[in-house]
Scaffold this active site. Structure first.
Site, PDB file in Angstrom:
ATOM      1  N   THR A 181       0.834  -1.204   0.000  1.00 14.25           N
ATOM      2  CA  THR A 181       0.000   0.000   0.000  1.00 14.25           C
ATOM      3  C   THR A 181       0.865   1.250   0.000  1.00 14.25           C
ATOM      4  O   THR A 181       2.018   1.217   0.426  1.00 14.25           O
ATOM      5  CB  THR A 181      -0.924   0.043   1.238  1.00 14.25           C
ATOM      6  OG1 THR A 181      -1.844   1.138   1.100  1.00 14.25           O
ATOM      7  CG2 THR A 181      -0.160   0.234   2.530  1.00 14.25           C
ATOM      8  N   ASN A 182       0.269   2.342  -0.510  1.00  8.62           N
ATOM      9  CA  ASN A 182       0.901   3.656  -0.378  1.00  8.62           C
ATOM     10  C   ASN A 182       0.110   4.528   0.581  1.00  8.62           C
ATOM     11  O   ASN A 182       0.360   5.725   0.676  1.00  8.62           O
ATOM     12  CB  ASN A 182       0.971   4.343  -1.762  1.00  8.62           C
ATOM     13  CG  ASN A 182       1.960   3.652  -2.675  1.00  8.62           C
ATOM     14  OD1 ASN A 182       3.092   3.386  -2.283  1.00  8.62           O
ATOM     15  ND2 ASN A 182       1.543   3.342  -3.899  1.00  8.62           N
ATOM     16  N   ASN A 183      -0.875   3.937   1.260  1.00  7.92           N
ATOM     17  CA  ASN A 183      -1.738   4.712   2.158  1.00  7.92           C
ATOM     18  C   ASN A 183      -1.166   4.669   3.586  1.00  7.92           C
ATOM     19  O   ASN A 183      -1.257   3.664   4.273  1.00  7.92           O
ATOM     20  CB  ASN A 183      -3.158   4.110   2.107  1.00  7.92           C
ATOM     21  CG  ASN A 183      -4.146   4.890   2.965  1.00  7.92           C
ATOM     22  OD1 ASN A 183      -3.786   5.443   4.002  1.00  7.92           O
ATOM     23  ND2 ASN A 183      -5.395   4.916   2.539  1.00  7.92           N
TER      24      ASN A 183
ATOM     25  N   ASP B  30      -7.763  -4.266   0.811  1.00  8.07           N
ATOM     26  CA  ASP B  30      -8.716  -3.405   0.123  1.00  8.07           C
ATOM     27  C   ASP B  30      -9.940  -3.247   1.014  1.00  8.07           C
ATOM     28  O   ASP B  30     -10.355  -4.189   1.696  1.00  8.07           O
ATOM     29  CB  ASP B  30      -9.130  -3.993  -1.237  1.00  8.07           C
ATOM     30  CG  ASP B  30      -9.678  -2.916  -2.148  1.00  8.07           C
ATOM     31  OD1 ASP B  30      -8.957  -1.937  -2.424  1.00  8.07           O
ATOM     32  OD2 ASP B  30     -10.847  -3.018  -2.573  1.00  8.07           O
ATOM     33  N   THR B  31     -10.469  -2.032   1.027  1.00 10.56           N
ATOM     34  CA  THR B  31     -11.590  -1.711   1.920  1.00 10.56           C
ATOM     35  C   THR B  31     -12.670  -0.985   1.147  1.00 10.56           C
ATOM     36  O   THR B  31     -12.367  -0.192   0.255  1.00 10.56           O
ATOM     37  CB  THR B  31     -11.092  -0.809   3.076  1.00 10.56           C
ATOM     38  OG1 THR B  31     -10.180  -1.549   3.874  1.00 10.56           O
ATOM     39  CG2 THR B  31     -12.245  -0.344   3.962  1.00 10.56           C
TER      40      THR B  31
ATOM     41  N   TYR C 205     -13.844   8.123   4.604  1.00  4.77           N
ATOM     42  CA  TYR C 205     -15.219   8.368   5.055  1.00  4.77           C
ATOM     43  C   TYR C 205     -15.336   8.463   6.582  1.00  4.77           C
ATOM     44  O   TYR C 205     -16.452   8.506   7.107  1.00  4.77           O
ATOM     45  CB  TYR C 205     -16.131   7.241   4.553  1.00  4.77           C
ATOM     46  CG  TYR C 205     -16.243   7.164   3.034  1.00  4.77           C
ATOM     47  CD1 TYR C 205     -17.217   7.882   2.347  1.00  4.77           C
ATOM     48  CD2 TYR C 205     -15.365   6.380   2.285  1.00  4.77           C
ATOM     49  CE1 TYR C 205     -17.325   7.808   0.966  1.00  4.77           C
ATOM     50  CE2 TYR C 205     -15.452   6.306   0.898  1.00  4.77           C
ATOM     51  CZ  TYR C 205     -16.442   7.022   0.242  1.00  4.77           C
ATOM     52  OH  TYR C 205     -16.542   6.959  -1.129  1.00  4.77           O
TER      53      TYR C 205
ATOM     54  N   ARG D 242     -10.562  -2.867   9.797  1.00  7.71           N
ATOM     55  CA  ARG D 242      -9.150  -3.159   9.485  1.00  7.71           C
ATOM     56  C   ARG D 242      -8.491  -3.894  10.653  1.00  7.71           C
ATOM     57  O   ARG D 242      -7.713  -4.820  10.463  1.00  7.71           O
ATOM     58  CB  ARG D 242      -8.428  -1.833   9.186  1.00  7.71           C
ATOM     59  CG  ARG D 242      -7.005  -1.997   8.708  1.00  7.71           C
ATOM     60  CD  ARG D 242      -6.478  -0.752   8.043  1.00  7.71           C
ATOM     61  NE  ARG D 242      -7.210  -0.426   6.842  1.00  7.71           N
ATOM     62  CZ  ARG D 242      -8.114   0.566   6.761  1.00  7.71           C
ATOM     63  NH1 ARG D 242      -8.358   1.348   7.794  1.00  7.71           N
ATOM     64  NH2 ARG D 242      -8.778   0.770   5.641  1.00  7.71           N
TER      65      ARG D 242
HETATM   66  P1  IMP Z   1      -8.900   1.514  -0.768  1.00  5.03           P
HETATM   67  O1  IMP Z   1      -9.000   0.298   0.065  1.00  5.03           O
HETATM   68  O2  IMP Z   1      -7.556   2.165  -0.610  1.00  5.03           O
HETATM   69  O3  IMP Z   1      -9.269   1.267  -2.201  1.00  5.03           O
HETATM   70  O4  IMP Z   1      -9.906   2.559  -0.171  1.00  5.03           O
HETATM   71  C1  IMP Z   1     -11.223   2.669  -0.621  1.00  5.03           C
HETATM   72  C2  IMP Z   1     -11.832   3.959  -0.152  1.00  5.03           C
HETATM   73  O5  IMP Z   1     -12.384   3.762   1.131  1.00  5.03           O
HETATM   74  C3  IMP Z   1     -10.945   5.175  -0.069  1.00  5.03           C
HETATM   75  O6  IMP Z   1     -11.711   6.285  -0.464  1.00  5.03           O
HETATM   76  C4  IMP Z   1     -10.605   5.299   1.362  1.00  5.03           C
HETATM   77  O7  IMP Z   1     -10.400   6.611   1.731  1.00  5.03           O
HETATM   78  C5  IMP Z   1     -11.842   4.703   2.016  1.00  5.03           C
HETATM   79  N1  IMP Z   1     -11.468   4.008   3.226  1.00  5.03           N
HETATM   80  C6  IMP Z   1     -10.710   2.886   3.322  1.00  5.03           C
HETATM   81  N2  IMP Z   1     -10.566   2.556   4.620  1.00  5.03           N
HETATM   82  C7  IMP Z   1     -11.235   3.489   5.339  1.00  5.03           C
HETATM   83  C8  IMP Z   1     -11.415   3.684   6.724  1.00  5.03           C
HETATM   84  O8  IMP Z   1     -10.911   2.945   7.591  1.00  5.03           O
HETATM   85  N3  IMP Z   1     -12.159   4.745   7.062  1.00  5.03           N
HETATM   86  C9  IMP Z   1     -12.733   5.585   6.168  1.00  5.03           C
HETATM   87  N4  IMP Z   1     -12.572   5.449   4.864  1.00  5.03           N
HETATM   88  C10 IMP Z   1     -11.817   4.404   4.437  1.00  5.03           C
END
Ligand code: IMP
Length: 194
Positions: free
Chosen positions: A8-10, A69-70, A151, A178
């Site tokens: 991840t880069n997050n 992925d979320t 969010y 998570r």
């Molecule tokens: P991804 O898993 O990086 O593709 O994230 C999908 C989207 O859901 C992105 O817009 C994230 O900002 C949001 N997101 C992922 N995890 C969370 C969280 O724990 N809280 C709020 N938003 C989330």
């Protein structure tokens, strides 16, 4: 298994998962592994995108790694934004744009039930495993709090009256999708070691 690359880069995700993992296992980020790429998320499901991230990095490095992925699934919107959570308001738009679109689509709708779903996909010794974490809650009518990401300002987990963005990371981890998926990952890795 000595070190796992987290695909991840997050940095928010890294911080949250590192807080849960502590010093039990060593995880390094893509940046720390000197890998400078954005991994594509081309699929229609959270499961497939999580697997894409781990298999992409495994093919590149041949090292143990995991992807995550979320998505936020809102009951009254038939599970939207779901797998499209990152780009709900369109490619390249901000989290605030995504939140505004979601609140707009929920205007006049009483059913505010939603849940976050996280899938962690692990590749260990060349084999794939996956771990799910769900956090049920509700969507607020307006943004509250400044912490967290995505969010978080509009999501109140079941059992709390605060949004994730009004919580410290440690508080968010009490409830979070998570953390639940990470607990399963830790449990699996611990059993492998013993
Ligand atoms: P991804 O898993 O990086 O593709 O994230 C999908 C989207 O859901 C992105 O817009 C994230 O900002 C949001 N997101 C992922 N995890 C969370 C969280 O724990 N809280 C709020 N938003 C989330």
């Amino acid at each position: 298994m000595s070190t796992l690359i987290f695909a991840t880069n997050n940095q928010h995700k890294v911080d949250e998962i590192r807080t849960v993992i502590g010093s039990t296992f060593n995880i390094i980020t893509l940046a720390e592994a000197n890998i400078n790429i954005d991994i594509p998320e081309p699929h229609d499901t959270i499961e497939e995108n999580a697997e894409e991230k781990s298999s992409f990095i495994f093919k590149l490095t041949n090292k143990d790694c995991f992807g995550e992925d979320t998505g936020l699934e809102v009951e009254a919107l038939n599970g939207e934004p779901g797998v499209k959570s990152a780009r709900y308001a369109g490619d390249g738009r901000s989290s605030l744009d995504n939140i505004k679109k979601l609140l707009q689509n929920l205007q006049e709708i009483d059913n505010r039930k939603a849940h976050f779903k996280t899938i962690i996909s692990l590749v260990l010794d060349g084999k794939s495993y996956s771990f799910e974490g769900i956090c049920k809650g509700t969507i607020t009518k307006e943004l509250k709090g400044v912490d967290g990401f995505g969010y978080d300002p509009i999501f109140v987990p079941e059992g709390s009256t605060k949004t994730f963005a009004e919580m410290t990371m440690e508080e968010k981890n009490i409830y979070s999708h998570r953390r639940k998926a990470t607990d399963k990952l830790i449990n699996f890795l611990s059993n492998k070691q013993s």
